[in-house]
Write an enzyme that holds these catalytic residues in place. Structure first.
Site, PDB file in Angstrom:
ATOM      1  N   LYS A 180       7.592  62.829  68.753  1.00 23.48           N
ATOM      2  CA  LYS A 180       6.961  62.154  69.890  1.00 23.48           C
ATOM      3  C   LYS A 180       8.047  61.352  70.599  1.00 23.48           C
ATOM      4  CE  LYS A 180       5.389  58.687  71.294  1.00 23.48           C
ATOM      5  NZ  LYS A 180       5.795  57.870  72.513  1.00 23.48           N
ATOM      6  N   GLY A 232      12.128  51.961  66.489  1.00 27.98           N
ATOM      7  CA  GLY A 232      11.614  51.191  67.616  1.00 27.98           C
ATOM      8  C   GLY A 232      11.548  49.722  67.259  1.00 27.98           C
ATOM      9  N   THR A 234      10.313  46.033  65.904  1.00 27.20           N
ATOM     10  CA  THR A 234       9.770  45.561  64.640  1.00 27.20           C
ATOM     11  C   THR A 234       8.255  45.423  64.720  1.00 27.20           C
ATOM     12  OG1 THR A 234      11.824  44.471  63.998  1.00 27.20           O
ATOM     13  CG2 THR A 234       9.803  43.639  62.997  1.00 27.20           C
ATOM     14  N   ALA A 236       6.097  47.210  66.508  1.00 25.72           N
ATOM     15  CA  ALA A 236       5.480  48.535  66.380  1.00 25.72           C
ATOM     16  C   ALA A 236       5.681  49.085  64.976  1.00 25.72           C
ATOM     17  CB  ALA A 236       6.074  49.489  67.411  1.00 25.72           C
ATOM     18  N   GLY A 237       6.853  48.826  64.377  1.00 27.57           N
ATOM     19  CA  GLY A 237       7.110  49.284  63.018  1.00 27.57           C
ATOM     20  C   GLY A 237       6.172  48.657  62.011  1.00 27.57           C
ATOM     21  N   GLU A 254      13.211  52.287  61.145  1.00 25.33           N
ATOM     22  CA  GLU A 254      14.473  51.701  61.607  1.00 25.33           C
ATOM     23  C   GLU A 254      14.125  50.829  62.802  1.00 25.33           C
ATOM     24  OE1 GLU A 254      17.380  50.621  63.634  1.00 25.33           O
ATOM     25  OE2 GLU A 254      17.482  52.704  64.317  1.00 25.33           O
ATOM     26  N   CYS A 288      20.162  48.629  68.847  1.00 25.46           N
ATOM     27  CA  CYS A 288      19.607  47.801  67.776  1.00 25.46           C
ATOM     28  C   CYS A 288      20.704  47.158  66.937  1.00 25.46           C
ATOM     29  CB  CYS A 288      18.672  48.622  66.899  1.00 25.46           C
ATOM     30  SG  CYS A 288      19.428  50.115  66.208  1.00 25.46           S
ATOM     31  N   GLU A 388      15.417  39.300  69.407  1.00 24.78           N
ATOM     32  CA  GLU A 388      16.154  40.449  69.937  1.00 24.78           C
ATOM     33  C   GLU A 388      15.914  40.577  71.433  1.00 24.78           C
ATOM     34  OE1 GLU A 388      17.118  44.949  68.494  1.00 24.78           O
ATOM     35  OE2 GLU A 388      15.004  44.402  68.579  1.00 24.78           O
TER      36      GLU A 388
END
Length: 484
Positions: A180, A232, A234, A236-237, A254, A288, A388
């Site tokens: 995706k 992506g 953090t 969303a992770g 990651e 990142c 970030e």
């Protein structure tokens, strides 16, 4: 080379181009001109289901997952050949999408994924996929078997790198994959799909979907997927990890970073600052692993601030297709406004603006540009030092001694990367051993395609690249009771 408007009302599912079941579309906008350069499908739940079903059927009922590894190596090598043949087209496409300077696109967006795929082929060729071992009481057969159907969800900043570190090891392990792509970087994904078609991989091994957040959520929660590999934010992770945890589905994540570059008091400052151009301003700060906290000793603090500020002020900002440009636009107007908002926060919190700022660069009437910006007199607890920013904004933070530098480097919820600059290698190695990050560099920073890449703390779970990356896509089976 400029891209014309590309319209792709199709998806690459199960190895074939098909009409999407969703009628929604996404405009892809060039970061420099702000013109629409492409329109792609916004895959809906039925499209995701079709892709996963194709992958599931191929994994469960074809020879792909059970084929000799040499056959899978041959398939991935054909993809490498097609990728290399269209390398310049890929570099230009990504530069248009996300604003990466063209020199970086040729190296970091195209040469890097080619190197990653080739290196992973070498790892797969040398890996003992089945080996006899002696246990305490009996012999057993150790087998490495594919994890199954993989959902690969990637970000827009280095899109082909992020796909390559998932797709190559997954395919070599015998998995099938549904990718995706990020909505901001969809045209390069469609170009990859054309390469996959030309490489003639077995039907159903790879599908490429374009779509937004909803498509990603649908893929992450699909019952037919055995593993999610995500790169992506953090935030969303954390959501994806929670979903995989509820389903007891494997995942590798990651995520973000706020990495520190430590300048020791014996560092060659000129050499260190030249390296910071690549470790801190790489890809317009959209990386990142970018080292955006510069830790400098109080004894040389003013000197370090002047050097870092001079570096930022010297960087040519402009059209990313111009090879002379060092900093291009960021990926979107929303991202530009977010970065400029952080610059305003830094000023309001009392940091000293050395160069750059929230104002638009002069002479650039279009494009989502942010001036290369450096802050001094930054406390490590400030938001600009903890959050970030994902743009060309650096903080120079003073420290007292080596242990204080390590303390500040570790004073972050992230732990992805970092570096130390020193004329004493053993001293630098001592610092490297003390900083809690997944990767670290001495007198520079550059990941190697055979070295593991990933983070501590909120920077992620699992590792990519090399043998550790390939290991994320296999299950370990022990067959006990072998006859001697």
């Amino acid at each position: 080379m400029r891209l014309g408007t590309q319209n792709s009302a199709r998806l690459f599912i199960g190895g074939s181009w098909v009409a999407p079941l969703s009628t929604a579309t996404i405009d892809v906008v060039e970061a420099h001109s702000e013109h629409v350069i492409g329109r792609v499908s916004d895959a809906g739940p039925a499209d995701v289901d079709a892709a996963v079903s194709a992958a599931r059927d191929t994994f469960d009922h074809s020879d792909w997952s059970r084929a000799p590894v040499v056959d899978r190596i041959d398939a991935v090598q054909r993809l490498v050949t097609e990728f290399d043949r269209r390398a310049e087209e890929m570099a230009q496409t990504i530069t248009s999408e996300n604003g990466a300077p063209i020199k970086f696109s040729r190296l970091g967006q195209v040469a890097a994924p080619l190197d990653i795929m080739a290196s992973t082929i070498d790892v797969a060729a040398d890996l003992p996929w089945e080996e006899r071992r002696s246990g305490r009481y009996l012999d057993y057969l150790l087998r490495r078997e594919p994890v199954g159907v993989v959902g690969a969800i990637v970000a827009w900043n280095v899109p082909q790198v992020l796909i390559a570190v998932k797709l190559a090891p997954a395919l070599l392990a015998g998995c099938t994959v549904v990718v995706k792509a990020a909505p901001e970087a969809s045209l390069d994904a469609m170009l990859l799909a054309e390469m996959l078609e030309a490489a003639d991989l077995p039907p159903g091994t790879v599908s490429i979907l374009t779509g937004g957040v909803d498509a990603g959520r649908t893929l992450a929660g699909h019952g037919g997927v055995d593993k999610i590999a995500f790169t992506g934010s953090t935030a969303a992770g954390r959501e994806i990890g929670a979903q995989c945890g509820r389903d007891l589905r494997r995942c590798s994540l990651e995520l973000g970073g706020k990495s520190a570059a430590i300048l020791l008091d014996d560092a060659d400052l000129g050499s260190a600052v030249r390296a910071l151009r690549f470790t801190s301003f790489v890809n317009n700060g959209q990386a990142c692993a970018a080292q955006t906290r510069i830790l400098a000793p109080r004894s040389r603090y003013a000197e370090a601030v002047d050097a870092v500020g001079s570096l930022a002020a010297s960087l040519t900002v402009g059209d990313p297709h111009d090879p002379a440009v060092k900093v291009g636009p960021v990926v979107s107007g929303r991202q530009r406004d977010r970065i400029r908002g952080y610059i305003d926060v830094g000023v309001a919190d009392g940091a000293r603006l050395v160069t750059g700022g929230a104002a638009a660069p002069t002479g650039l009437p279009t494009g989502w540009f942010v001036q290369p910006t450096v802050f001094a007199d930054v406390d490590n607890g400030m938001r600009i030092a903890q959050e970030e920013i994902f743009g060309p904004v650096l903080c120079v933070i003073p420290y007292d001694d080596d242990s204080d530098a390590v303390r500040l480097a570790n004073d972050s919820r992230y732990g992805l990367a970092g570096s130390v600059f020193t004329s004493d290698f053993e001293r630098g190695l001592s610092v490297a051993r003390s900083v809690r990050t997944g990767t670290f560099g001495i007198n520079g920073y550059a990941p190697d395609p055979l070295a593991p890449f990933g983070g501590f703390k909120e920077s992620g779970i699992g590792r990519e690249w090399g043998d550790y990356g390939l290991g994320e896509y296999v299950e370990i089976k022990a067959v006990n009771g072998l006859q001697s």
